[in-house]
Design a protein around this motif. Sequence first.
Motif, mmCIF file in Angstrom:
data_model
loop_
_atom_site.group_PDB
_atom_site.id
_atom_site.type_symbol
_atom_site.label_atom_id
_atom_site.label_comp_id
_atom_site.label_asym_id
_atom_site.label_seq_id
_atom_site.Cartn_x
_atom_site.Cartn_y
_atom_site.Cartn_z
ATOM 1 N N ARG A 1 16.615 32.223 67.871
ATOM 2 C CA ARG A 1 16.825 31.585 69.178
ATOM 3 C C ARG A 1 17.756 32.396 70.064
ATOM 4 N NH1 ARG A 1 20.660 26.248 68.259
ATOM 5 N NH2 ARG A 1 22.582 27.327 67.723
ATOM 6 N N TYR A 2 18.570 33.268 69.472
ATOM 7 C CA TYR A 2 19.434 34.134 70.270
ATOM 8 C C TYR A 2 18.668 35.338 70.813
ATOM 9 C CZ TYR A 2 22.998 31.463 67.752
ATOM 10 O OH TYR A 2 23.757 30.447 67.214
ATOM 11 N N MET A 3 17.500 35.622 70.213
ATOM 12 C CA MET A 3 16.721 36.793 70.625
ATOM 13 C C MET A 3 15.600 36.453 71.592
ATOM 14 S SD MET A 3 16.471 38.905 67.014
ATOM 15 C CE MET A 3 16.341 37.472 65.934
ATOM 16 N N MET A 4 15.040 35.245 71.446
ATOM 17 C CA MET A 4 13.925 34.850 72.300
ATOM 18 C C MET A 4 14.066 33.386 72.684
ATOM 19 S SD MET A 4 10.571 36.593 70.535
ATOM 20 C CE MET A 4 9.575 36.214 71.986
ATOM 21 N N LEU B 1 20.613 39.460 76.086
ATOM 22 C CA LEU B 1 21.747 39.938 76.887
ATOM 23 C C LEU B 1 22.294 38.858 77.816
ATOM 24 C CD1 LEU B 1 20.246 43.418 77.902
ATOM 25 C CD2 LEU B 1 21.820 42.932 76.021
ATOM 26 N N GLY B 2 21.583 37.749 77.911
ATOM 27 C CA GLY B 2 21.999 36.690 78.832
ATOM 28 C C GLY B 2 22.257 35.363 78.153
ATOM 29 N N ASP B 3 21.291 34.446 78.268
ATOM 30 C CA ASP B 3 21.475 33.102 77.722
ATOM 31 C C ASP B 3 21.665 33.104 76.212
ATOM 32 O OD1 ASP B 3 21.203 32.157 80.267
ATOM 33 O OD2 ASP B 3 19.093 31.575 80.064
ATOM 34 N N GLY B 4 20.904 33.959 75.522
ATOM 35 C CA GLY B 4 21.040 34.027 74.069
ATOM 36 C C GLY B 4 22.432 34.472 73.656
ATOM 37 N N LEU B 5 22.972 35.450 74.376
ATOM 38 C CA LEU B 5 24.317 35.942 74.086
ATOM 39 C C LEU B 5 25.354 34.864 74.368
ATOM 40 C CD1 LEU B 5 26.121 38.368 73.289
ATOM 41 C CD2 LEU B 5 26.214 38.961 75.730
ATOM 42 N N SER B 6 25.208 34.152 75.464
ATOM 43 C CA SER B 6 26.155 33.084 75.801
ATOM 44 C C SER B 6 26.166 32.004 74.723
ATOM 45 C CB SER B 6 25.781 32.454 77.157
ATOM 46 O OG SER B 6 25.876 33.415 78.196
ATOM 47 N N GLU B 7 24.977 31.658 74.221
ATOM 48 C CA GLU B 7 24.894 30.654 73.167
ATOM 49 C C GLU B 7 25.539 31.168 71.879
ATOM 50 O OE1 GLU B 7 21.527 27.811 70.997
ATOM 51 O OE2 GLU B 7 20.929 29.346 72.448
ATOM 52 N N LEU B 8 25.296 32.439 71.584
ATOM 53 C CA LEU B 8 25.896 33.047 70.386
ATOM 54 C C LEU B 8 27.416 33.058 70.491
ATOM 55 C CD1 LEU B 8 25.622 34.624 67.708
ATOM 56 C CD2 LEU B 8 25.390 36.719 69.074
ATOM 57 N N ILE B 9 27.934 33.394 71.664
ATOM 58 C CA ILE B 9 29.387 33.418 71.881
ATOM 59 C C ILE B 9 29.988 32.032 71.642
ATOM 60 C CG2 ILE B 9 31.167 33.606 73.675
ATOM 61 C CD1 ILE B 9 29.603 36.002 74.795
ATOM 62 N N ALA C 1 29.455 32.141 57.506
ATOM 63 C CA ALA C 1 28.826 30.971 56.891
ATOM 64 C C ALA C 1 28.637 29.867 57.914
ATOM 65 C CB ALA C 1 29.675 30.483 55.724
ATOM 66 N N GLN C 2 29.626 29.697 58.786
ATOM 67 C CA GLN C 2 29.520 28.633 59.798
ATOM 68 C C GLN C 2 28.521 29.010 60.889
ATOM 69 O OE1 GLN C 2 33.226 26.896 61.034
ATOM 70 N NE2 GLN C 2 32.402 26.171 62.973
ATOM 71 N N VAL C 3 28.548 30.273 61.322
ATOM 72 C CA VAL C 3 27.636 30.719 62.383
ATOM 73 C C VAL C 3 26.186 30.663 61.910
ATOM 74 C CG1 VAL C 3 26.892 32.708 63.763
ATOM 75 C CG2 VAL C 3 29.325 32.181 63.531
ATOM 76 N N GLU C 4 25.915 31.215 60.743
ATOM 77 C CA GLU C 4 24.541 31.301 60.271
ATOM 78 C C GLU C 4 24.028 29.970 59.745
ATOM 79 O OE1 GLU C 4 24.241 34.833 57.715
ATOM 80 O OE2 GLU C 4 25.711 35.769 59.042
ATOM 81 N N GLY C 5 24.956 29.052 59.479
ATOM 82 C CA GLY C 5 24.538 27.717 59.083
ATOM 83 C C GLY C 5 24.335 26.807 60.273
ATOM 84 N N SER C 6 24.986 27.158 61.393
ATOM 85 C CA SER C 6 24.954 26.279 62.566
ATOM 86 C C SER C 6 23.630 26.324 63.298
ATOM 87 C CB SER C 6 26.070 26.672 63.544
ATOM 88 O OG SER C 6 25.835 27.967 64.069
ATOM 89 N N VAL C 7 22.801 27.350 63.028
ATOM 90 C CA VAL C 7 21.518 27.430 63.727
ATOM 91 C C VAL C 7 20.454 26.602 63.028
ATOM 92 C CG1 VAL C 7 21.982 29.736 64.599
ATOM 93 C CG2 VAL C 7 20.814 29.491 62.425
#
Length: 371
Positions: free
Chosen positions: A234-237, A171-179, A213-219
């Motif tokens: 990494r977005y979850m923990m 809900l915090g840092d992980g979400l910001s990174e995902l955004i 494709a870009q989002v799931e490849g970028s991790v």
Amino acid sequence: MFSSTWNFLKRHKRKFIFAGALVGGAYFLGKYAQNKISEIQEREASEYIAQARRQFHFESNQRTCNMTVLSILPTLREAITHQLNSESLTTLLKTKPANKLEIWEDLKIISFTRSVVAVYSTCLLVVLLRVQLNIIGGYLYLDNSLGKNGAAPLAPPDVQQQYLSSIQHLLGDGLSELITVVKRAVQDTIGGLSLKESLSLLDLEQQLGWIRAQVEGSVHTPSADTHTPPSLARYMMTDEESTLADQACGLTEQDVMTIRLLNETRDMLESPDFVTVLNTCLNRGFSRFLDNMAEFFRPSPGDSISTCSPDSLSQVSLPLAKIIPVVNGQIHTICSETPSHFVQDLLMIDQVKEFAANVYESFSTQTQLQK
């Protein structure tokens, strides 16, 4: 008379001894078999009761998972809309500013970003809570089963609270990174599309596919095996190193237990089974998102396109400027605390249920105590 009887007994003494031993052995063997059968029946009855108790506890735990997801969704929605505030842009457009086109371009990016982020984060929330609450649920079952023996609890209330608070990363840092990642993908994919360009539902599906494709490849990280599917964990923990570093000094017994739970969770999130379940959730989530969008692509009764045609929706195209407001509003359906088709679909996926059962089974058996 007695003499003849005694002689008869002496002549057949061995036969009588053998017969007596046979009868006695049969009697004791029968009693032994009867006792064994009773033990087996009692053991089977005990195992059946234990299995029924565990099944009841598991089903109750799944209902808790569902309610927890629904209770957190408003917080998730608020966090997304706070970072991707499209309402301020729509309000500004009503004032007919000179830079109207520029604002529309910003609105295009933000609208798609927040809906895509809503799908991702809701799917991540569903599967993460399934893992966390079934790990805790398994330990609680063992605590309830072994507590009468005076054993120390595996998951005391303080540990549960500390462990479950790790959801704040999503809900915090992980979400910001995902955004950040999603916004970059949206910009690269639809940033160059004109507001006047018409898109069909199939076109929209294709655009979402490119974004995914870009989002799931970028991790994918350089250190990872190139043959391993990229992980969204990494977005979850937080990563393992930072978690342990934060706890490096003065570890209490509670901290050690919490770190163990976090590491066990991380192992689950990186397992092939979890990746498969998460991909299933994401596919279902984006499919439901497109189903919601399809309602706005349906031809009106007066249109020349037949609504009975199975591919009639693919023949309908709308200007991007008309699609943007619809996409922008989808977050209220996706992150709805009221049970919606979107959330219900995710919660009822068979693979999610099976994975939850496997996690619970792994952490509610006696062998878990030996680890």
